[in-house]
Scaffold this motif. Structure first.
Motif, PDB file in Angstrom:
ATOM      1  N   GLU A   1       0.818  -1.209   0.000  1.00  0.00           N
ATOM      2  CA  GLU A   1       0.000   0.000   0.000  1.00  0.00           C
ATOM      3  C   GLU A   1       0.852   1.259   0.000  1.00  0.00           C
ATOM      4  O   GLU A   1       1.831   1.374   0.736  1.00  0.00           O
ATOM      5  N   VAL A   2       0.463   2.197  -0.830  1.00  0.00           N
ATOM      6  CA  VAL A   2       1.107   3.503  -0.894  1.00  0.00           C
ATOM      7  C   VAL A   2      -0.009   4.548  -0.914  1.00  0.00           C
ATOM      8  O   VAL A   2      -1.189   4.190  -0.946  1.00  0.00           O
ATOM      9  N   LEU A   3       0.334   5.787  -0.890  1.00  0.00           N
ATOM     10  CA  LEU A   3      -0.682   6.825  -1.043  1.00  0.00           C
ATOM     11  C   LEU A   3      -0.107   7.938  -1.902  1.00  0.00           C
ATOM     12  O   LEU A   3       0.855   8.605  -1.510  1.00  0.00           O
ATOM     13  N   LEU A   4      -0.675   8.086  -3.070  1.00  0.00           N
ATOM     14  CA  LEU A   4      -0.199   9.107  -3.996  1.00  0.00           C
ATOM     15  C   LEU A   4      -1.049  10.368  -3.840  1.00  0.00           C
ATOM     16  O   LEU A   4      -2.158  10.297  -3.327  1.00  0.00           O
ATOM     17  N   PRO A   5      -0.538  11.483  -4.305  1.00  0.00           N
ATOM     18  CA  PRO A   5      -1.369  12.692  -4.214  1.00  0.00           C
ATOM     19  C   PRO A   5      -2.546  12.619  -5.175  1.00  0.00           C
ATOM     20  O   PRO A   5      -2.505  11.907  -6.178  1.00  0.00           O
ATOM     21  N   ALA A   6      -3.590  13.355  -4.822  1.00  0.00           N
ATOM     22  CA  ALA A   6      -4.725  13.472  -5.735  1.00  0.00           C
ATOM     23  C   ALA A   6      -4.536  14.672  -6.656  1.00  0.00           C
ATOM     24  O   ALA A   6      -5.149  14.763  -7.713  1.00  0.00           O
TER      25      ALA A   6
END
Ligand code: ATP
Ligand code: MG
Length: 583
Positions: free
Chosen positions: A70-75
């Motif tokens: 899991e990662v979190l990229l910018p929107a």
């Protein structure tokens, strides 16, 4: 977990909201799970947020199981990424665009192929680094033309999107299969009734693609299934089986007939049946040529083309669009006809198109050796026995004709019938489209660069909450499957004093045992209102501490079956814990 309704940020509604048409929208609003902030934009209130998180937890669990990280990229994404892939233009009005203080363009991410490709390119460089599966659960933004049905189709919504990166096609197939299995496990755990259908890959490009559709009559997607096999497909993805080609020789020559006053297929068929040609004609013997114009994204020029379908079928514009995308399609208007005088409206035949170098694509049923009644390219005239492969050779085939119930299933077993569903997940093999755009390579064992191949896989996490409610509710409220329910048990204390205290005590005991408990400890609220709320909120197990307390009993309720039983208060906590654990 112990939630007390006396202080919970929750107000249920007695009435259905005026704009709510489908059950999930009505019940999620009435149950105080969500509130509308703007068209297609929703706030999640405490109980809704718990459900949303529970759904996400199942998704996470199964994604991790297949090795996803899991990662979190910018929107918030700069224009250049989408410009590079062509999607800045391709996405059209669906992309939320904004400009920063320096005048630079940004988009709010509708999906993240571009940035994920760049991310992996930045970190990985050797074949030994692969395969990789990365995912995130994040808000996506799409300026949908028709936001609808609450969180079912929002303009801001939660999506799990994952991306696989492999060295070769076999690897991609493995990553795809892993996702397919993970999705199956996710939707099974969520208690959904769903089908996997062959799909078109949409604006993403690429080849193999399947959609997971939760079956419900309120679904926006129509799909077909077979009576004789487990074949299921999106209407857009149905491949028409081509009939065997009849021999070309021995067929009569084409003849042009004067056919005045035959404005419709029906009148044309009547005309020829009355003409004494020695055979009976039906609409399926006619070839209807529909003229359209298409334009590739970013192009200024339209291309005019002809689509030939058997006259007993309409052109299905959604199928036509799917077949031609990402180009847009429109029907020809009068000005277009005026600009192409060789196209005689109502009498267009294959030859005017082909001789004037316009593309002519036909339905797969128009195989060589089939003979047709069609336009003769002059006013008031039609031609009979125009034979495909002898009198005209189309430029190719196209899936544009409508699919009808009773059509043969493409797998040769049974016939098709239609059903409706909600798209909850989508998996597809992107191939090298994005790797080509951004030059994503890895050094192979031989020291030569190898282009990476990718897959992209989405799940509508917030949409799932609504899809679950669509499939799991009754006229009184939601019936949450245990895996996602906002609580395991709903303890209701009716009456003024003692019952509420006992309810709280049992609730605390259950919470101490690790159960997730909602307790209705509101004072001055009638039992009727509490029961109505309990049914609306849909917690799987209920425990009512009411009048029976004097006799030492409480009532156990099962939300799904409606079953009720009295149990001794002393064993209530054990009983409930047993039911919850055993489920
Ligand atoms: P649809 O055909 O319903 O517009 P899509 O094919 O455009 O969806 P994808 O790009 O495949 O959607 O996105 C992956 C998943 O995200 C979908 O399978 C769906 O579950 C969910 N999703 C897409 N659009 C929305 C939306 N507007 N609101 C909520 N969920 C959505
Ligand atoms: Mg999709």
């Amino acid at each position: 977990m112990l939630l007390r309704m006396s202080t919970l940020f929750l107000r249920t509604l007695r009435e259905d909201p005026a704009d709510a048409e489908v059950p999930s929208h009505r019940l999620l609003m009435r149950g105080g799970f969500v509130r509308r902030a703007a068209p297609g934009v929703y706030t999640w209130l405490p109980l809704g947020k718990i459900v949303l998180d529970n759904v996400a937890a199942v998704v996470r669990d199964e994604m991790n199981r297949i090795g996803g990280q899991e990662v979190l990229l910018p929107a918030l994404l700069p224009r250049e990424y989408y410009e590079a892939s062509g999607r800045w233009t391709e996405y059209g009005d669906s992309l939320f665009r904004l400009v920063d203080r320096k005048g630079a363009d940004y988009a709010l991410g509708p999906t993240h192929e571009e940035l994920f490709t760049l991310l992996v390119k930045g970190e990985y460089s050797s074949y030994k680094d692969f395969p990789a599966i990365l995912y995130q659960i994040q808000e996506k933004f799409r300026d949908e033309a028709r936001p609808r049905a609450g969180v079912l189709r929002g303009r801001e919504f939660h999506m799990k999107d994952s991306y696989s990166f492999d060295i070769d096609d076999d690897g991609l197939q493995r990553s795809y299969d892993l996702h397919r299995e993970a999705y199956t496990r996710i939707f099974d755990r969520l208690g959904l009734n769903y089908v996997i259908v062959a799909a078109m890959s949409g604006a993403m490009g690429g080849s193999a693609s399947e959609e997971f559709l939760a079956e419900t009559p309120t679904g926006e997607d129509t799909f077909v299934r077979s009576t004789g096999s487990d074949y299921a497909a999106n209407v857009e993805a149905v491949r028409t089986p081509a009939p065997p080609a009849p021999p070309l020789d021995g067929l009569p020559a084409a003849q042009v007939h004067h056919t005045p006053a035959t404005p419709t297929i029906a009148t044309l068929v009547d005309h020829f049946n009355a003409a004494g040609l020695g055979r009976t004609f039906t609409a399926a013997d006619t070839l209807k040529n529909v003229l359209v114009k298409t334009r590739a994204p970013g192009e200024a020029e339209w291309e005019v083309m002809g689509i030939g379908v058997p006259g007993d079928r309409e052109v299905d514009l959604k199928r036509l669009e799917a077949a031609l995308q990402p180009s847009e399609v429109e029907l020809l208007d009068d000005a277009d006809f005026a600009a192409h005088p060789f196209l005689v409206k109502g009498y267009v035949g294959p030859n005017a198109l082909l001789q004037n170098k316009l593309r002519y694509l036909v339905d797969p049923r128009v195989v060589d050796g089939t003979r047709w009644v069609t336009g003769a390219d002059q006013a008031d005239h039609h031609v009979v026995d125009l034979v495909a492969g002898r009198d005209f050779t189309p430029d190719g085939t196209i899936e544009a004709a409508e699919v009808r119930e009773g059509d043969p299933s493409p797998d040769g077993q049974g016939t098709l019938y239609t059903a409706r569903g909600i798209e909850i997940g989508h998996i597809f093999q992107l191939g090298r489209k994005y790797a080509d755009v951004f030059g994503l390579d890895a050094l192979g064992p031989d020291g030569k660069p190898k282009r990476i191949t990718m897959g992209s896989y989405g799940i509508g996490v917030s949409r799932l909450v609504a899809a679950i409610v669509e499939q799991s509710h009754d006229d009184k409220g939601v019936v949450w499957p245990r895996e996602v329910a906002p609580a395991d048990v709903h303890v209701v204390g009716t009456g003024k004093g003692e019952q509420i205290e006992v309810a709280l005590r049992i609730a605390e005991e259950l919470a101490e045992r690790g159960l997730r408990v909602l307790v209705d400890d509101r004072k001055g609220v009638s039992p009727g209102v509490k029961f109505t709320d309990a049914e609306l909120l849909g917690i799987p197990t209920g425990l009512i501490v009411g009048k029976g307390l004097a006799q030492g009993v409480v009532e156990f309720r099962d939300r799904a079956s409606g079953e009720r039983s009295e149990i001794p208060i002393d064993s209530a906590a054990d009983h409930v814990a047993g039911v919850v654990r055993g489920a």
